[in-house]
Design a protein around this motif. Structure first.
Motif, PDB file in Angstrom:
ATOM      1  N   GLN A  83     -44.664 -43.023 -16.982  1.00  0.00           N
ATOM      2  CA  GLN A  83     -43.568 -41.752 -17.225  1.00  0.00           C
ATOM      3  C   GLN A  83     -42.178 -42.370 -17.454  1.00  0.00           C
ATOM      4  N   VAL A  84     -42.170 -43.243 -18.075  1.00  0.00           N
ATOM      5  CA  VAL A  84     -41.239 -43.710 -18.377  1.00  0.00           C
ATOM      6  C   VAL A  84     -41.250 -43.548 -20.579  1.00  0.00           C
ATOM      7  N   GLU A  85     -40.647 -42.996 -21.174  1.00  0.00           N
ATOM      8  CA  GLU A  85     -40.106 -42.391 -22.076  1.00  0.00           C
ATOM      9  C   GLU A  85     -39.787 -43.154 -23.491  1.00  0.00           C
ATOM     10  N   VAL A  86     -39.780 -44.002 -24.581  1.00  0.00           N
ATOM     11  CA  VAL A  86     -39.184 -44.450 -24.965  1.00  0.00           C
ATOM     12  C   VAL A  86     -38.778 -43.934 -26.225  1.00  0.00           C
ATOM     13  N   VAL A  87     -37.458 -43.327 -26.679  1.00  0.00           N
ATOM     14  CA  VAL A  87     -37.867 -42.225 -28.412  1.00  0.00           C
ATOM     15  C   VAL A  87     -37.215 -43.141 -28.943  1.00  0.00           C
ATOM     16  N   THR A  88     -36.984 -43.269 -30.202  1.00  0.00           N
ATOM     17  CA  THR A  88     -36.428 -44.010 -31.268  1.00  0.00           C
ATOM     18  C   THR A  88     -35.490 -42.396 -31.786  1.00  0.00           C
ATOM     19  N   GLY A  89     -34.711 -42.555 -31.460  1.00  0.00           N
ATOM     20  CA  GLY A  89     -34.188 -40.722 -32.379  1.00  0.00           C
ATOM     21  C   GLY A  89     -32.344 -41.305 -31.453  1.00  0.00           C
ATOM     22  N   ASP A  90     -32.316 -39.987 -31.938  1.00  0.00           N
ATOM     23  CA  ASP A  90     -30.202 -39.814 -32.499  1.00  0.00           C
ATOM     24  C   ASP A  90     -29.966 -39.296 -30.817  1.00  0.00           C
ATOM     25  N   ALA A  91     -29.340 -40.663 -29.651  1.00  0.00           N
ATOM     26  CA  ALA A  91     -28.817 -39.839 -28.478  1.00  0.00           C
ATOM     27  C   ALA A  91     -28.189 -38.869 -28.865  1.00  0.00           C
ATOM     28  N   SER A  92     -26.687 -39.076 -29.318  1.00  0.00           N
ATOM     29  CA  SER A  92     -26.437 -37.799 -29.017  1.00  0.00           C
ATOM     30  C   SER A  92     -26.349 -36.500 -29.489  1.00  0.00           C
ATOM     31  N   LEU A  93     -27.648 -36.696 -29.492  1.00  0.00           N
ATOM     32  CA  LEU A  93     -28.091 -34.475 -29.841  1.00  0.00           C
ATOM     33  C   LEU A  93     -28.796 -34.378 -28.224  1.00  0.00           C
ATOM     34  N   ILE A  94     -28.113 -33.360 -28.288  1.00  0.00           N
ATOM     35  CA  ILE A  94     -28.352 -33.042 -26.573  1.00  0.00           C
ATOM     36  C   ILE A  94     -29.269 -32.721 -26.652  1.00  0.00           C
ATOM     37  N   ASP A  95     -30.528 -32.439 -27.775  1.00  0.00           N
ATOM     38  CA  ASP A  95     -31.545 -31.596 -27.123  1.00  0.00           C
ATOM     39  C   ASP A  95     -32.753 -33.063 -27.270  1.00  0.00           C
ATOM     40  N   GLN A  96     -32.653 -33.912 -27.528  1.00  0.00           N
ATOM     41  CA  GLN A  96     -33.298 -34.718 -27.182  1.00  0.00           C
ATOM     42  C   GLN A  96     -33.880 -35.022 -25.714  1.00  0.00           C
ATOM     43  N   TYR A  97     -32.865 -34.617 -24.627  1.00  0.00           N
ATOM     44  CA  TYR A  97     -33.438 -34.334 -22.884  1.00  0.00           C
ATOM     45  C   TYR A  97     -34.219 -32.868 -22.947  1.00  0.00           C
ATOM     46  N   GLN A  98     -34.034 -31.772 -23.659  1.00  0.00           N
ATOM     47  CA  GLN A  98     -34.484 -30.980 -23.565  1.00  0.00           C
ATOM     48  C   GLN A  98     -35.347 -30.400 -22.298  1.00  0.00           C
ATOM     49  N   ASP A  99     -36.811 -31.058 -21.693  1.00  0.00           N
ATOM     50  CA  ASP A  99     -37.639 -30.572 -20.841  1.00  0.00           C
ATOM     51  C   ASP A  99     -36.851 -32.073 -19.730  1.00  0.00           C
ATOM     52  N   LEU A 100     -36.113 -32.936 -19.298  1.00  0.00           N
ATOM     53  CA  LEU A 100     -35.982 -34.134 -18.553  1.00  0.00           C
ATOM     54  C   LEU A 100     -34.823 -33.501 -18.006  1.00  0.00           C
ATOM     55  N   ALA A 101     -33.286 -32.527 -18.347  1.00  0.00           N
ATOM     56  CA  ALA A 101     -32.184 -31.781 -17.877  1.00  0.00           C
ATOM     57  C   ALA A 101     -32.491 -30.761 -16.905  1.00  0.00           C
ATOM     58  N   PRO A 102     -31.694 -30.582 -16.445  1.00  0.00           N
ATOM     59  CA  PRO A 102     -30.418 -32.122 -15.032  1.00  0.00           C
ATOM     60  C   PRO A 102     -31.689 -32.329 -14.418  1.00  0.00           C
ATOM     61  N   ALA A 103     -30.706 -33.946 -15.040  1.00  0.00           N
ATOM     62  CA  ALA A 103     -31.823 -35.076 -14.156  1.00  0.00           C
ATOM     63  C   ALA A 103     -31.279 -36.510 -12.978  1.00  0.00           C
ATOM     64  N   ASP A 104     -31.830 -36.746 -12.312  1.00  0.00           N
ATOM     65  CA  ASP A 104     -30.961 -37.693 -10.773  1.00  0.00           C
ATOM     66  C   ASP A 104     -30.189 -38.587 -11.473  1.00  0.00           C
ATOM     67  N   LEU A 105     -30.493 -38.753 -12.438  1.00  0.00           N
ATOM     68  CA  LEU A 105     -29.837 -39.955 -12.545  1.00  0.00           C
ATOM     69  C   LEU A 105     -29.618 -39.530 -14.345  1.00  0.00           C
ATOM     70  N   VAL A 106     -28.534 -40.873 -15.116  1.00  0.00           N
ATOM     71  CA  VAL A 106     -27.943 -40.613 -16.508  1.00  0.00           C
ATOM     72  C   VAL A 106     -27.249 -41.536 -16.825  1.00  0.00           C
ATOM     73  N   LEU A 107     -27.705 -42.417 -17.259  1.00  0.00           N
ATOM     74  CA  LEU A 107     -27.370 -43.659 -17.761  1.00  0.00           C
ATOM     75  C   LEU A 107     -26.036 -43.181 -19.151  1.00  0.00           C
TER      76      LEU A 107
END
Length: 179
Positions: A51-75
């Motif tokens: 269940q851990v997805e690794v994405v090669t992409g621009d981490a600065s774009l909030i859209d990268q987190y669309q279906d996981l936010a809001p999350a319990d933990l953000v690093l």
């Protein structure tokens, strides 16, 4: 769980691999460097972290987190030392979209002069985050843990949280301004 600029995943994957509840953790690690994401993907494969997805992409774009936010933990590790103060504040401002009520943000920042760690803590506080733990100044690096006490905001699609400038360029600019 969300990890911005995750690198090879060492902030999470090695700990998670040995945890008894590792199969319950749903996470996305976003990193631009494909060499790092290849290493992170291999670690997740070897540890059977399905269940851990690794994405090669621009981490600065909030859209990268669309279906996981809001999350319990953000690093947000290794980011604040490579972006401008304005972008640090902007990224912290976006954390209320990424983190659920009661969720945690863990962040890092060097403590070299000028030490921005106190200001970072103030910015988190202004966004409804409560300081849970902060490394001591004399250890030479800053690690902060903030819990979100507010209400998560809806993800604002199309938001760019930061632009990587790089530690070396930031230090040169700070040195030039102090002359």
């Amino acid at each position: 769980m969300i990890s911005l600029c995750a690198g090879d995943g060492r902030d999470l994957l090695h700990v998670l691999a040995g945890h008894p509840r590792r199969h319950e953790v749903r996470a996305r690690l976003v990193e631009l460097d494909s060499r790092n994401t290849a290493a992170a993907s291999e670690t997740t494969r070897r540890a059977c972290l399905d269940q851990v997805e690794v994405v090669t992409g621009d981490a600065s774009l909030i859209d990268q987190y669309q279906d996981l936010a809001p999350a319990d933990l953000v690093l947000v590790c290794g980011v604040f030392g490579n972006i401008t103060d304005n972008d640090i504040e902007h990224t912290i401002g976006a954390c209320n979209q990424l983190c659920k009520t009661g969720g945690t943000v863990i962040w890092t920042r060097h403590r070299a002069a000028p030490d921005r760690v106190p200001m970072i803590c103030e910015w988190f506080g202004a966004q409804g985050f409560e300081l849970q733990w902060l490394s001591e100044p004399d250890v030479g690096y800053g690690v902060g843990v903030h819990r979100f006490a507010g209400t998560p905001q809806r993800l604002r699609n199309g938001t760019r949280m930061f632009e990587i400038v790089g530690y070396d360029l930031l230090r040169q600019n700070e040195a030039a301004q102090s002359v």
